[in-house]
Design an enzyme around this catalytic site. Structure first.
Site, PDB file in Angstrom:
ATOM      1  N   GLU A  37      91.707  24.728  74.212  1.00  0.00           N
ATOM      2  CA  GLU A  37      92.233  25.156  72.384  1.00  0.00           C
ATOM      3  C   GLU A  37      90.986  26.171  73.017  1.00  0.00           C
ATOM      4  O   GLU A  37      89.675  26.028  72.143  1.00  0.00           O
ATOM      5  CB  GLU A  37      91.812  24.880  71.288  1.00  0.00           C
ATOM      6  N   LEU A  38      90.510  27.171  73.450  1.00  0.00           N
ATOM      7  CA  LEU A  38      89.812  27.419  73.693  1.00  0.00           C
ATOM      8  C   LEU A  38      89.499  29.097  72.764  1.00  0.00           C
ATOM      9  O   LEU A  38      90.812  29.783  71.588  1.00  0.00           O
ATOM     10  CB  LEU A  38      88.836  28.561  75.249  1.00  0.00           C
ATOM     11  N   TRP A  92      82.685  24.137  64.834  1.00  0.00           N
ATOM     12  CA  TRP A  92      82.198  23.816  63.395  1.00  0.00           C
ATOM     13  C   TRP A  92      82.753  24.819  62.674  1.00  0.00           C
ATOM     14  O   TRP A  92      83.031  25.223  60.708  1.00  0.00           O
ATOM     15  CB  TRP A  92      80.623  24.144  62.930  1.00  0.00           C
ATOM     16  N   SER A  98      84.282  27.300  72.445  1.00  0.00           N
ATOM     17  CA  SER A  98      84.471  28.070  72.994  1.00  0.00           C
ATOM     18  C   SER A  98      84.362  28.240  74.898  1.00  0.00           C
ATOM     19  O   SER A  98      84.790  26.935  75.215  1.00  0.00           O
ATOM     20  CB  SER A  98      83.134  28.996  73.719  1.00  0.00           C
ATOM     21  N   LYS A 117      83.720  14.262  69.082  1.00  0.00           N
ATOM     22  CA  LYS A 117      82.251  14.480  68.882  1.00  0.00           C
ATOM     23  C   LYS A 117      82.650  15.927  67.764  1.00  0.00           C
ATOM     24  O   LYS A 117      82.094  16.722  68.918  1.00  0.00           O
ATOM     25  CB  LYS A 117      81.616  14.546  70.600  1.00  0.00           C
ATOM     26  N   CYS A 170      89.953  31.712  65.272  1.00  0.00           N
ATOM     27  CA  CYS A 170      90.101  32.145  66.949  1.00  0.00           C
ATOM     28  C   CYS A 170      91.174  33.036  66.930  1.00  0.00           C
ATOM     29  O   CYS A 170      91.631  33.580  67.554  1.00  0.00           O
ATOM     30  CB  CYS A 170      89.672  31.268  67.944  1.00  0.00           C
ATOM     31  N   GLU A 178      84.434  38.317  71.956  1.00  0.00           N
ATOM     32  CA  GLU A 178      85.244  37.254  71.052  1.00  0.00           C
ATOM     33  C   GLU A 178      84.139  37.321  69.851  1.00  0.00           C
ATOM     34  O   GLU A 178      82.986  36.765  70.241  1.00  0.00           O
ATOM     35  CB  GLU A 178      85.117  35.999  71.045  1.00  0.00           C
TER      36      GLU A 178
HETATM   37  P1  NAD Z   1      80.757  25.461  71.193  1.00  0.00           P
HETATM   38  O1  NAD Z   1      82.013  25.563  72.233  1.00  0.00           O
HETATM   39  O2  NAD Z   1      79.787  26.143  71.057  1.00  0.00           O
HETATM   40  O3  NAD Z   1      81.167  24.686  70.863  1.00  0.00           O
HETATM   41  C1  NAD Z   1      82.471  24.017  70.744  1.00  0.00           C
HETATM   42  C2  NAD Z   1      81.971  21.591  70.782  1.00  0.00           C
HETATM   43  O4  NAD Z   1      81.495  22.184  72.077  1.00  0.00           O
HETATM   44  C3  NAD Z   1      81.072  21.410  69.978  1.00  0.00           C
HETATM   45  O5  NAD Z   1      80.986  20.265  69.146  1.00  0.00           O
HETATM   46  C4  NAD Z   1      79.395  21.704  70.421  1.00  0.00           C
HETATM   47  O6  NAD Z   1      79.020  20.474  70.414  1.00  0.00           O
HETATM   48  C5  NAD Z   1      79.801  21.243  71.832  1.00  0.00           C
HETATM   49  N1  NAD Z   1      78.951  22.346  72.555  1.00  0.00           N
HETATM   50  C6  NAD Z   1      78.448  22.714  72.453  1.00  0.00           C
HETATM   51  N2  NAD Z   1      77.674  23.399  73.502  1.00  0.00           N
HETATM   52  C7  NAD Z   1      78.041  22.096  75.349  1.00  0.00           C
HETATM   53  C8  NAD Z   1      77.471  21.930  75.643  1.00  0.00           C
HETATM   54  N3  NAD Z   1      76.589  23.032  76.703  1.00  0.00           N
HETATM   55  N4  NAD Z   1      78.307  20.791  76.505  1.00  0.00           N
HETATM   56  C9  NAD Z   1      79.033  19.999  75.882  1.00  0.00           C
HETATM   57  N5  NAD Z   1      79.469  20.180  74.930  1.00  0.00           N
HETATM   58  C10 NAD Z   1      79.319  21.463  74.166  1.00  0.00           C
HETATM   59  O7  NAD Z   1      82.193  26.387  70.079  1.00  0.00           O
HETATM   60  P2  NAD Z   1      81.953  27.085  68.806  1.00  0.00           P
HETATM   61  O8  NAD Z   1      80.600  27.711  68.317  1.00  0.00           O
HETATM   62  O9  NAD Z   1      81.025  25.795  67.949  1.00  0.00           O
HETATM   63  O10 NAD Z   1      82.795  27.556  68.021  1.00  0.00           O
HETATM   64  C11 NAD Z   1      83.613  28.553  67.775  1.00  0.00           C
HETATM   65  C12 NAD Z   1      84.361  28.829  69.102  1.00  0.00           C
HETATM   66  O11 NAD Z   1      85.152  27.499  69.420  1.00  0.00           O
HETATM   67  C13 NAD Z   1      84.866  30.204  69.611  1.00  0.00           C
HETATM   68  O12 NAD Z   1      85.377  30.966  70.678  1.00  0.00           O
HETATM   69  C14 NAD Z   1      86.201  29.780  69.092  1.00  0.00           C
HETATM   70  O13 NAD Z   1      87.231  30.945  69.866  1.00  0.00           O
HETATM   71  C15 NAD Z   1      86.618  28.321  69.572  1.00  0.00           C
HETATM   72  N6  NAD Z   1      87.917  27.978  68.846  1.00  0.00           N
HETATM   73  C16 NAD Z   1      89.080  27.343  69.295  1.00  0.00           C
HETATM   74  C17 NAD Z   1      90.123  27.538  68.348  1.00  0.00           C
HETATM   75  C18 NAD Z   1      91.317  27.054  69.003  1.00  0.00           C
HETATM   76  O14 NAD Z   1      92.036  26.416  68.981  1.00  0.00           O
HETATM   77  N7  NAD Z   1      91.737  27.365  70.507  1.00  0.00           N
HETATM   78  C19 NAD Z   1      89.693  27.309  67.223  1.00  0.00           C
HETATM   79  C20 NAD Z   1      89.144  27.273  66.805  1.00  0.00           C
HETATM   80  C21 NAD Z   1      87.733  27.908  67.240  1.00  0.00           C
END
Ligand code: NAD
Length: 492
Positions: free
Chosen positions: A264-265, A165, A243, A189, A298, A395
């Site tokens: 990309e975490l 998001w 994440s 998704k 991130c 983080e």
């Molecule tokens: P998140 O991992 O909670 O969610 C990311 C995606 O995964 C969303 O679409 C979410 O709906 C989905 N998701 C959530 N729970 C899930 C599950 N149990 N099973 C499968 N899918 C699931 O992360 P977030 O809070 O949306 O974003 C923040 C994280 O993203 C931070 O850790 C940040 O560092 C990382 N991020 C990394 C980059 C990069 O390029 N490395 C860029 C942007 C954000």
């Protein structure tokens, strides 16, 4: 199904960009079970619209559609796919203002930042449109008598993309444009918090002539949808940004179908300031690197490591600059920081600050009584941060900056690498020997020296250690969606 939400649609020049459906096989789709979920403006906590939660069979139908469409899409010439992608690029640019409004309403970031993200997101479409024309194979000098050897590059197949998001548009285009240019259909998704940017992209993809079944957006319970996507053998590649916790889960879930994974975490970026730096210049850069997108980035500079000789002056300058940041609704005027994505993020930030204080850190800023709403978090600076604190280990994804003094280069290298993450690191110094020493010793996928900005289509974006697998963008970004087929033509 809910009718068009008046508040959001009325703000747009083109209300058809605001869609409250999934998009599967070129059709706007309801949830067959009638389940839906509200989407909120994080600045006001008001519902701005609803999305359908699809049933399992509807997700499978998206895979069926992609499978069928793949046959024609891969058969197009690369320059034909390029032309469609360039039309998509033009449409994204032409609708920049509406896309930015949608983004600010669902994500909260200041409108100028949303405009910047649309521009940034669009730039990947143009980049990969062109890169698709350069997916060259090789000719291999043959060790086998009378044989010709070489490689072909072929699209990997259907690619699923699960996106976060914090960058609701650019994280989709950075993946999808590469996959589409390579000849792969995609199933996106998006995060349930920010689905409308993804759906607006789908509307524009349709207008650009990207055929039905090639760009799909599915919505639903994230854990459920991801499980289906991971278990589906016809999906050959999975690209995820989010994440590390969810990334690990997706690795496990994809094991049974042995997918190509691109992850990309999370990050926990160190920002290293050398003794030769002007404290004010470095402090201003650190504020910019930390508080962008209210710290929900991130690449955010989480652990600011400052040489002891300039530490106190740096802290004074940082505090002054931080105090000047404005916090408010991203739609209103010149705001530096919008809200956090939801209340849980505010609670997590509070916990991280309290943990640091209880372990001896000194706090400045963060007067939450001045926050303009429930989801806002006033910027905080913590000094005397140590490796035992959550602000060091985790983080924080919030406007919480942790500052620590160091005395030698060797010490700061050890401190910077003391994390499971390895996405991005910043170095601020003009000493060329120090630059090289740090650059080589830092265990990070990306290192930026004397620059807060480091990204863009031509660069390979990605991390090492538990920050991920693979690279997006750059000359190799398209390889995430290509297979190498080796051939041996014997006795010709
Ligand atoms: P998140 O991992 O909670 O969610 C990311 C995606 O995964 C969303 O679409 C979410 O709906 C989905 N998701 C959530 N729970 C899930 C599950 N149990 N099973 C499968 N899918 C699931 O992360 P977030 O809070 O949306 O974003 C923040 C994280 O993203 C931070 O850790 C940040 O560092 C990382 N991020 C990394 C980059 C990069 O390029 N490395 C860029 C942007 C954000």
């Amino acid at each position: 199904m809910t009718t068009l939400s008046t508040t959001l649609a009325k703000r747009l020049e083109d209300p058809r960009l605001f869609r409250q459906y999934a998009y599967v096989n070129g059709k706007w789709t309801h949830g067959e079970g009638g389940r839906e979920e509200a989407v909120y403006d994080p600045a006001t906590n008001e519902a701005i619209g609803h999305i359908p939660l699809l049933e399992a069979e509807q997700i499978t139908a998206a895979v069926d559609a992609a499978e069928e469409a793949f046959v024609h899409w891969r058969a197009l010439r690369a320059d034909e796919r390029c032309e469609r992608l360039l039309v998509w690029y033009d449409l994204i640019q032409a609708n920049r203002e509406d896309l930015a409004t949608i983004m600010t309403l669902e994500q909260g970031k200041p409108l100028p930042d949303s405009r910047g993200e649309v521009q940034y997101g669009a730039s990947f479409v143009r980049w990969f449109a062109e890169e698709g024309k350069r997916t060259y194979g090789e000719t291999i000098p043959s060790p086998i008598p009378n044989a010709s050897l070489g490689t072909l590059k072929e699209p990997v197949g259907i690619a699923a993309m699960i996106t976060p998001w914090n960058f609701p548009l650019a994280m989709i285009t950075r993946k999808a444009a590469a996959a589409l240019a390579a000849g792969c259909p995609v199933i996106v998704k998006p995060a349930n918090e920010t689905p409308f940017s993804a759906l607006a992209l789908a509307e524009l993809a349709e207008r650009a002539g990207i055929p039905a079944g090639i760009f799909n957006v599915v919505l639903g319970d994230p854990a459920q949808v991801s499980k289906i996507l991971c278990a589906e053998p016809r999906i050959r590649a999975l690209s995820f940004t989010g994440s590390t916790r969810v990334g690990r889960l997706l690795i496990e879930q994809s094991a049974s179908t042995v997918k190509r994974l691109s992850l990309e975490l999370g990050g926990n970026a160190p920002f290293i300031v050398g003794p030769d730096m002007d404290p004010k210049e470095a402090a201003y850069a650190a504020v910019a690197a930390k508080f962008q997108t209210a710290g929900q980035d991130c690449l955010a500079a989480n652990r600011i490591l400052v040489h002891e000789s300039i530490h106190d002056e740096f802290v004074a300058q940082f505090a002054e600059r931080m105090a000047a940041l404005t916090v408010g609704n991203g739609l209103q005027g010149e705001i530096d920081l919008g809200p956090l994505i939801h209340r849980q993020a505010v609670e997590k930030a509070t916990e991280i600050v309290n943990d640091a204080i209880s372990r001896g850190a000194t706090v400045l800023g963060g007067e939450q009584s001045q926050a303009p709403g429930d989801n806002f978090f006033m910027p905080v600076m913590l000094t005397g941060v140590t490796p035992q604190m959550k602000v060091w280990r985790e983080e924080n994804f919030a406007p919480v900056a942790g500052i620590t003094a160091y005395s030698t280069d060797d010490e700061v290298i050890e401190m910077a690498n003391d994390t499971e993450y390895g996405l991005a690191a910043y170095i601020y110094t003009h000493d060329i020997r120090r630059i090289w020493k740090l650059l080589r010793a830092l265990e990070y996928g990306m290192v930026s020296v004397n620059s807060v900005k480091m990204t863009g289509p031509p660069v390979p974006f990605g991390g090492v250690k538990q920050s991920g697998l693979g690279r997006e963008g750059g000359a190799t970004g398209i390889d995430e969606y290509l297979e190498t087929k080796y051939y041996c033509l014997g006795a010709l």
